[in-house]
Design a protein around this motif. Structure first.
Motif, PDB file in Angstrom:
ATOM      1  N   THR A   1      43.272   9.986  28.520  1.00 35.24           N
ATOM      2  CA  THR A   1      43.065   9.213  29.750  1.00 35.24           C
ATOM      3  C   THR A   1      42.631   7.788  29.425  1.00 35.24           C
ATOM      4  OG1 THR A   1      42.467  11.221  30.967  1.00 35.24           O
ATOM      5  CG2 THR A   1      41.772   9.117  31.906  1.00 35.24           C
ATOM      6  N   MET A   2      41.711   7.639  28.483  1.00 28.64           N
ATOM      7  CA  MET A   2      41.221   6.311  28.108  1.00 28.64           C
ATOM      8  C   MET A   2      42.337   5.435  27.531  1.00 28.64           C
ATOM      9  SD  MET A   2      37.571   7.355  26.349  1.00 28.64           S
ATOM     10  CE  MET A   2      37.186   5.647  25.893  1.00 28.64           C
ATOM     11  N   ALA A   3      43.207   6.054  26.716  1.00 29.83           N
ATOM     12  CA  ALA A   3      44.274   5.303  26.059  1.00 29.83           C
ATOM     13  C   ALA A   3      45.525   5.183  26.914  1.00 29.83           C
ATOM     14  CB  ALA A   3      44.621   5.957  24.724  1.00 29.83           C
ATOM     15  N   GLY A   4      45.576   5.945  28.008  1.00 31.89           N
ATOM     16  CA  GLY A   4      46.734   5.875  28.888  1.00 31.89           C
ATOM     17  C   GLY A   4      47.985   6.497  28.301  1.00 31.89           C
ATOM     18  N   VAL A   5      47.812   7.603  27.530  1.00 30.26           N
ATOM     19  CA  VAL A   5      48.973   8.290  26.958  1.00 30.26           C
ATOM     20  C   VAL A   5      49.018   9.721  27.492  1.00 30.26           C
ATOM     21  CG1 VAL A   5      48.889   6.894  24.865  1.00 30.26           C
ATOM     22  CG2 VAL A   5      47.759   9.115  24.899  1.00 30.26           C
ATOM     23  N   PRO A   6      50.198  10.295  27.654  1.00 33.46           N
ATOM     24  CA  PRO A   6      50.297  11.686  28.116  1.00 33.46           C
ATOM     25  C   PRO A   6      49.835  12.656  27.043  1.00 33.46           C
ATOM     26  CG  PRO A   6      52.477  10.813  27.604  1.00 33.46           C
ATOM     27  CD  PRO A   6      51.532   9.662  27.494  1.00 33.46           C
ATOM     28  N   LEU A   7      49.203  13.740  27.481  1.00 34.65           N
ATOM     29  CA  LEU A   7      48.684  14.767  26.583  1.00 34.65           C
ATOM     30  C   LEU A   7      49.373  16.093  26.855  1.00 34.65           C
ATOM     31  CD1 LEU A   7      46.535  16.115  24.659  1.00 34.65           C
ATOM     32  CD2 LEU A   7      45.100  16.369  26.705  1.00 34.65           C
ATOM     33  N   LEU A   8      49.752  16.772  25.784  1.00 38.84           N
ATOM     34  CA  LEU A   8      50.285  18.123  25.870  1.00 38.84           C
ATOM     35  C   LEU A   8      49.489  19.005  24.928  1.00 38.84           C
ATOM     36  CD1 LEU A   8      52.635  19.957  27.015  1.00 38.84           C
ATOM     37  CD2 LEU A   8      53.745  19.585  24.801  1.00 38.84           C
ATOM     38  N   VAL A   9      49.207  20.231  25.354  1.00 35.74           N
ATOM     39  CA  VAL A   9      48.542  21.207  24.506  1.00 35.74           C
ATOM     40  C   VAL A   9      49.560  22.264  24.084  1.00 35.74           C
ATOM     41  CG1 VAL A   9      46.732  22.959  24.373  1.00 35.74           C
ATOM     42  CG2 VAL A   9      46.326  20.823  25.626  1.00 35.74           C
ATOM     43  N   LEU A  10      49.685  22.456  22.779  1.00 34.06           N
ATOM     44  CA  LEU A  10      50.534  23.512  22.229  1.00 34.06           C
ATOM     45  C   LEU A  10      49.606  24.637  21.788  1.00 34.06           C
ATOM     46  CD1 LEU A  10      53.062  24.851  21.083  1.00 34.06           C
ATOM     47  CD2 LEU A  10      52.881  23.335  19.084  1.00 34.06           C
ATOM     48  N   GLN A  11      49.648  25.751  22.508  1.00 40.19           N
ATOM     49  CA  GLN A  11      48.686  26.821  22.270  1.00 40.19           C
ATOM     50  C   GLN A  11      49.341  28.176  22.442  1.00 40.19           C
ATOM     51  OE1 GLN A  11      44.962  27.684  24.894  1.00 40.19           O
ATOM     52  NE2 GLN A  11      44.314  26.220  23.332  1.00 40.19           N
ATOM     53  N   ARG A  12      49.147  29.021  21.467  1.00 39.70           N
ATOM     54  CA  ARG A  12      49.728  30.369  21.499  1.00 39.70           C
ATOM     55  C   ARG A  12      49.097  31.209  22.610  1.00 39.70           C
ATOM     56  NH1 ARG A  12      46.583  31.483  15.863  1.00 39.70           N
ATOM     57  NH2 ARG A  12      47.486  29.447  15.483  1.00 39.70           N
ATOM     58  N   PRO A  13      49.839  32.160  23.189  1.00 39.03           N
ATOM     59  CA  PRO A  13      49.276  33.029  24.232  1.00 39.03           C
ATOM     60  C   PRO A  13      48.144  33.894  23.689  1.00 39.03           C
ATOM     61  CG  PRO A  13      51.680  33.150  24.205  1.00 39.03           C
ATOM     62  CD  PRO A  13      51.280  32.417  22.966  1.00 39.03           C
ATOM     63  N   GLU A  14      47.262  34.301  24.587  1.00 40.52           N
ATOM     64  CA  GLU A  14      46.155  35.175  24.207  1.00 40.52           C
ATOM     65  C   GLU A  14      46.660  36.571  23.840  1.00 40.52           C
ATOM     66  OE1 GLU A  14      42.346  33.697  26.804  1.00 40.52           O
ATOM     67  OE2 GLU A  14      43.771  35.036  27.778  1.00 40.52           O
ATOM     68  N   TRP A  15      45.874  37.260  23.012  1.00 39.68           N
ATOM     69  CA  TRP A  15      46.121  38.685  22.792  1.00 39.68           C
ATOM     70  C   TRP A  15      45.653  39.473  24.001  1.00 39.68           C
ATOM     71  CZ3 TRP A  15      43.200  37.558  17.767  1.00 39.68           C
ATOM     72  CH2 TRP A  15      44.093  37.170  16.756  1.00 39.68           C
ATOM     73  N   ARG A  16      46.305  40.586  24.266  1.00 42.59           N
ATOM     74  CA  ARG A  16      45.904  41.475  25.346  1.00 42.59           C
ATOM     75  C   ARG A  16      45.838  42.910  24.819  1.00 42.59           C
ATOM     76  NH1 ARG A  16      45.675  38.785  29.972  1.00 42.59           N
ATOM     77  NH2 ARG A  16      46.867  36.847  30.181  1.00 42.59           N
ATOM     78  N   ALA A  17      44.824  43.630  25.237  1.00 41.34           N
ATOM     79  CA  ALA A  17      44.658  45.013  24.791  1.00 41.34           C
ATOM     80  C   ALA A  17      45.799  45.873  25.318  1.00 41.34           C
ATOM     81  CB  ALA A  17      43.311  45.564  25.271  1.00 41.34           C
ATOM     82  N   GLY A  18      46.193  46.835  24.508  1.00 37.90           N
ATOM     83  CA  GLY A  18      47.254  47.755  24.894  1.00 37.90           C
ATOM     84  C   GLY A  18      46.793  49.200  24.735  1.00 37.90           C
ATOM     85  N   ALA A  19      47.729  50.101  24.874  1.00 37.21           N
ATOM     86  CA  ALA A  19      47.417  51.525  24.751  1.00 37.21           C
ATOM     87  C   ALA A  19      46.828  51.821  23.379  1.00 37.21           C
ATOM     88  CB  ALA A  19      48.677  52.350  24.980  1.00 37.21           C
ATOM     89  N   GLY A  20      45.727  52.535  23.361  1.00 40.26           N
ATOM     90  CA  GLY A  20      45.097  52.913  22.106  1.00 40.26           C
ATOM     91  C   GLY A  20      44.056  51.934  21.610  1.00 40.26           C
ATOM     92  N   ASP A  21      43.921  50.775  22.257  1.00 37.17           N
ATOM     93  CA  ASP A  21      42.930  49.782  21.836  1.00 37.17           C
ATOM     94  C   ASP A  21      41.565  50.104  22.438  1.00 37.17           C
ATOM     95  OD1 ASP A  21      44.478  48.056  20.210  1.00 37.17           O
ATOM     96  OD2 ASP A  21      45.368  47.142  21.987  1.00 37.17           O
ATOM     97  N   ASP A  22      40.518  49.818  21.675  1.00 36.99           N
ATOM     98  CA  ASP A  22      39.136  49.978  22.143  1.00 36.99           C
ATOM     99  C   ASP A  22      38.474  48.604  22.036  1.00 36.99           C
ATOM    100  OD1 ASP A  22      36.597  50.767  22.823  1.00 36.99           O
ATOM    101  OD2 ASP A  22      36.191  51.835  20.949  1.00 36.99           O
ATOM    102  N   TRP A  23      38.599  47.809  23.108  1.00 37.81           N
ATOM    103  CA  TRP A  23      38.117  46.425  23.109  1.00 37.81           C
ATOM    104  C   TRP A  23      36.919  46.265  24.032  1.00 37.81           C
ATOM    105  CZ3 TRP A  23      42.533  42.228  23.331  1.00 37.81           C
ATOM    106  CH2 TRP A  23      43.405  42.415  22.242  1.00 37.81           C
TER     107      TRP A  23
END
Length: 247
Positions: free
Chosen positions: A88-110
């Motif tokens: 914002t200060m520099a007046g340039v566009p920002l993009l975040v490249l971020q992997r999706p979160e993990w999600r618990a599945g069958a058999g997981d104990d989280w």
């Protein structure tokens, strides 16, 4: 002319750096400097901090950067927040490249917790064998607990705040077979992990599922509103969409 500052440190950042180099786009790769031997990149590279959002904004302006891409670790909350302010200060566009979160599945104990301190409190009071897959920055929260700890780190640590800890020095990606063997050899009963997402570090979760190990999963920190994509290809599409005509 398009010129990109890429804040890196993840496998996604490295993949994007390769795409930028292949297309000949002007870019600089920036490492925070926490790893002794960072992965070499096909782009001009700088290592070290910027001195807060003001320093990052100054670097953007002085370097003639037109775009900022934050591809740092999902738990690098400080640089992530600084990037929002600096863009914002520099007046340039920002993009975040971020992997999706993990999600618990069958058999997981989280068990989901909001931060490191709550993760320490979620461990049992009696002695257990704990795989701390959280890096080396936040180990002090576990000091004083009656557990045996296994740490896997990229670099050999100079000192540890945990008296009963074994360290494995290794760099991913890892395999489910290898992590199952590692956790079985150390009789692991609990795994503490940050919800980093992605495939490179997911093997420990598969191993925990197969061994019946309880997972203390630390949720990602809350961040300001940002435009986020989950693949290097989508980041390239964003750049081409915003690039001036003829570039």
């Amino acid at each position: 002319m398009t010129r990109i500052l890429l804040l890196g440190g993840t496998s996604e950042a490295s993949a994007l750096a390769r795409l930028l180099a292949q297309t000949g786009m002007a870019a600089q790769f920036s490492y925070a400097g926490r790893t002794a031997a960072p992965v070499a990149q096909p782009l001009p590279t700088r290592i070290g901090g910027f001195g807060g959002p003001e320093g990052l904004a100054r670097h953007l302006r002085d370097g003639g950067f037109t775009h900022l891409i934050d591809a740092t670790h999902p738990f690098a909350a400080q640089i992530g927040a600084n990037a929002v302010v600096a863009a914002t200060m520099a007046g340039v566009p920002l993009l975040v490249l971020q992997r999706p979160e993990w999600r618990a599945g069958a058999g997981d104990d989280w068990c989901h917790v909001p931060d490191i301190e709550q993760a320490a409190q979620a461990l049992p009071r009696q002695s257990a064998s704990v795989f701390l897959a959280i890096g080396k920055q936040n180990l002090a929260a576990f000091a004083g607990l009656p557990h045996r700890f296994l740490l896997r780190l990229v670099d050999e640590p100079a000192a540890l705040p945990l008296p009963d800890a074994q360290v494995v020095v290794a760099r991913g990606p890892f395999t489910a077979q290898g992590d199952t063997r590692l956790m079985r050899d150390h009789a692991i009963t609990h795994l503490v992990a940050k919800n980093a997402g992605g495939t490179g570090a997911a093997a420990k979760l598969e191993a925990a599922r197969s061994l019946g190990v309880r997972v203390i999963m630390i949720d990602r920190p809350a961040m300001p509103a940002r435009q986020v994509v989950d693949s290097p290809e989508l980041a390239m599409a964003w750049l081409h969409q915003l690039a001036p005509r003829g570039v």
